[in-house]
Design a protein around this motif. Structure first.
Motif, PDB file in Angstrom:
ATOM      1  N   ASP A 176     123.699  17.596 -73.635  1.00 29.51           N
ATOM      2  CA  ASP A 176     124.527  17.930 -72.579  1.00 29.51           C
ATOM      3  C   ASP A 176     125.076  19.461 -72.561  1.00 29.51           C
ATOM      4  OD1 ASP A 176     126.108  17.970 -74.955  1.00 29.51           O
ATOM      5  OD2 ASP A 176     127.725  16.960 -73.693  1.00 29.51           O
ATOM      6  N   ASP A 178     128.667  22.679 -70.004  1.00 29.85           N
ATOM      7  CA  ASP A 178     128.891  21.652 -70.987  1.00 29.85           C
ATOM      8  C   ASP A 178     129.229  20.168 -70.048  1.00 29.85           C
ATOM      9  OD1 ASP A 178     129.555  19.796 -73.042  1.00 29.85           O
ATOM     10  OD2 ASP A 178     130.749  21.460 -74.031  1.00 29.85           O
ATOM     11  N   MET A 179     128.467  19.522 -70.032  1.00 26.93           N
ATOM     12  CA  MET A 179     128.627  18.212 -69.285  1.00 26.93           C
ATOM     13  C   MET A 179     129.954  17.601 -69.931  1.00 26.93           C
ATOM     14  SD  MET A 179     125.410  18.490 -67.739  1.00 26.93           S
ATOM     15  CE  MET A 179     124.040  17.710 -68.785  1.00 26.93           C
ATOM     16  N   LYS A 191     137.473  22.540 -69.633  1.00 21.89           N
ATOM     17  CA  LYS A 191     137.501  21.207 -69.615  1.00 21.89           C
ATOM     18  C   LYS A 191     138.689  20.320 -69.183  1.00 21.89           C
ATOM     19  CE  LYS A 191     133.372  20.169 -72.148  1.00 21.89           C
ATOM     20  NZ  LYS A 191     132.877  19.316 -71.066  1.00 21.89           N
TER      21      LYS A 191
HETATM   22 MG   LIG Z   1     129.651  17.723 -73.527  1.00 22.50          MG
END
Ligand SMILES: [Mg+2]
Length: 423
Positions: free
Chosen positions: A121, A27-28, A175
């Motif tokens: 993304d 996941d960007m 993240k």
């Molecule tokens: Mg993302």
């Protein structure tokens, strides 16, 4: 931009046994905002918010902006109040698609073709067939993360687990710019640390319903029998899904959904140049190459992108989606020149002798939004209609389209270099 809850306590070392952990969720991070920072490096470290207009909502926000409490789907007017010093930029979907496509093509697809693209993304990857060549799943994740960061100035977070559910929850909790491996024997513990909304698929309505049954978090959920869950949710299917999820189980497979294709051509100059004539000459050659490949595959393209790389190795792209899909250099090249001028802030009518404001190292053209000619209803654009009226006998661009088809025939017979289209 994901609004799934993250737990600081979950971002820790869960152990190193990678056996069977062949599912990656990539996941960007703050993707649209990261893409903007990649092309405007002066925005780095600043609160960047994608979304303008008083009546629209925030599409993405950099982590610096999130500190102010800004979230996706929040009204832009509210975000402006929370962060008046924020940099608000309009959404440039064509550009984000272009970068996404490049990342999928040049990084992810090098590992395996077992990729399920979820959005612009985000994707799942099944690396079980890639371990011989690439080593462990964490090796693969590390390589992906560093390659995307180096080549695109975009960071991504990767979750590694034995199934899609846990991999996805792991990337969320990794993240930003992190990586989280959840070994198979820890996946139930990991999931049971989460609030209910941490499980993808549990929204506010289902959360409320479960709360009414005294279920406050995933640990509570895991104590419920499937039978009770059926009574609580009124659905056998939901009960099954919740039961499996609360134990960190998921039987769905990574579906092969290959990323969208594009056709591109690019070249690096022998010497960096500021000559517009030279850069346009190259864009002409690239437009011709792209158009020829499109026609060879019976494709038309809706989006044209120009890519530049400067002497400092930074790159810039700009895309334009056309009203009428194209497959000829005659139509692609003028769009490419327009994009070049717009990227570099050069007036539309500036002569070819105008020097470019920056030294160019590489230039290229690509076409995306591809579809088969036969399946594409071609509606003439207003420009086409006007042009048609101007030259009743057949417009300039139309005649050139036919010329290019003829060139294909000659090239197919006598080789690529046998004939070229004059500018
Ligand atoms: Mg993302």
């Amino acid at each position: 931009m994901s609004t799934a809850p993250r737990l600081a306590a979950a971002k820790k070392d869960w152990g190193h046994d990678e056996t069977g952990c062949t599912v990656l969720h990539i996941d960007m991070d703050a993707f649209y905002a990261s893409c903007e920072v990649a092309r405007y490096p002066e925005l780095k470290g600043k609160p960047v918010i994608i979304g303008t207009g008083t009546r629209s909502v925030v599409s993405a926000a950099s982590y610096e902006a999130r500190v102010y409490g800004i979230n996706s789907a929040m009204a832009v007017s509210r975000a402006r109040k929370l962060c008046p010093q924020g940099i608000f930029l309009p959404v440039d979907m064509a550009y984000y698609h272009y970068i996404s496509h490049e990342i999928f093509k040049t990084v992810f697809s090098r590992i395996t073709d077992r990729i399920e693209q979820v959005s612009v993304d985000e994707c799942f990857m099944d690396v079980s067939g890639a371990l011989m060549r690439w080593g462990s799943p964490t090796n693969i994740a590390r390589w992906i993360r560093s390659t995307v960061a180096e080549n695109f100035n975009v960071t991504c977070s990767v979750g590694i687990a034995s199934n899609k559910l846990v991999a996805k929850m792991a990337s969320t909790n990794a993240k930003p710019d992190g990586m989280l491996l959840i070994p198979k024997d820890r996946q139930a513990d990991f999931v049971q640390l989460m609030p209910l909304r941490g499980i993808p698929g549990i929204g506010p309505a289902l959360e409320k319903r479960l709360n009414a049954w005294g279920v406050k978090d995933v640990a509570d959920l895991a104590k419920m029998s499937e039978h009770d869950l059926t009574r609580a949710t009124g659905s056998k299917i939901s009960a099954r899904m919740l039961y499996l999820s609360s134990h960190g189980l998921d039987q769905s497979k990574v579906r092969h959904r290959p990323p969208e294709k594009s056709i591109g051509a690019e070249r690096t100059f022998m010497h960096d140049t500021t000559s517009m004539e030279q850069v346009c000459g190259l864009l002409r050659t690239c437009s011709d190459e792209v158009a020829t490949s499109l026609r060879a595959q019976d494709l038309v393209a809706r989006t044209i992108t120009v890519k530049l790389r400067f002497d400092d190795l930074r790159y810039m792209t700009k895309a334009r989606t056309l009203q009428t899909p194209v497959s000829t250099a005659t139509r692609i090249y003028p769009r490419a020149v327009e994009l070049l001028k717009r990227m570099l802030g050069i007036p539309d009518l500036a002569p070819m002798t105008t020097p470019l404001p920056r030294l160019i190292r590489l230039a290229g053209v690509s076409a995306s939004g591809l579809s088969k000619v036969k399946e594409t209803p071609i509606q003439p654009s207003l420009e086409d209609v006007i042009e048609e009226d101007d030259h009743k006998a057949g417009s300039g661009a139309k005649r050139m389209d036919h010329a290019e088809a003829a060139i294909d025939t000659i090239r197919n017979r006598y080789g690529r270099g046998s004939v070229n289209l004059g500018v």
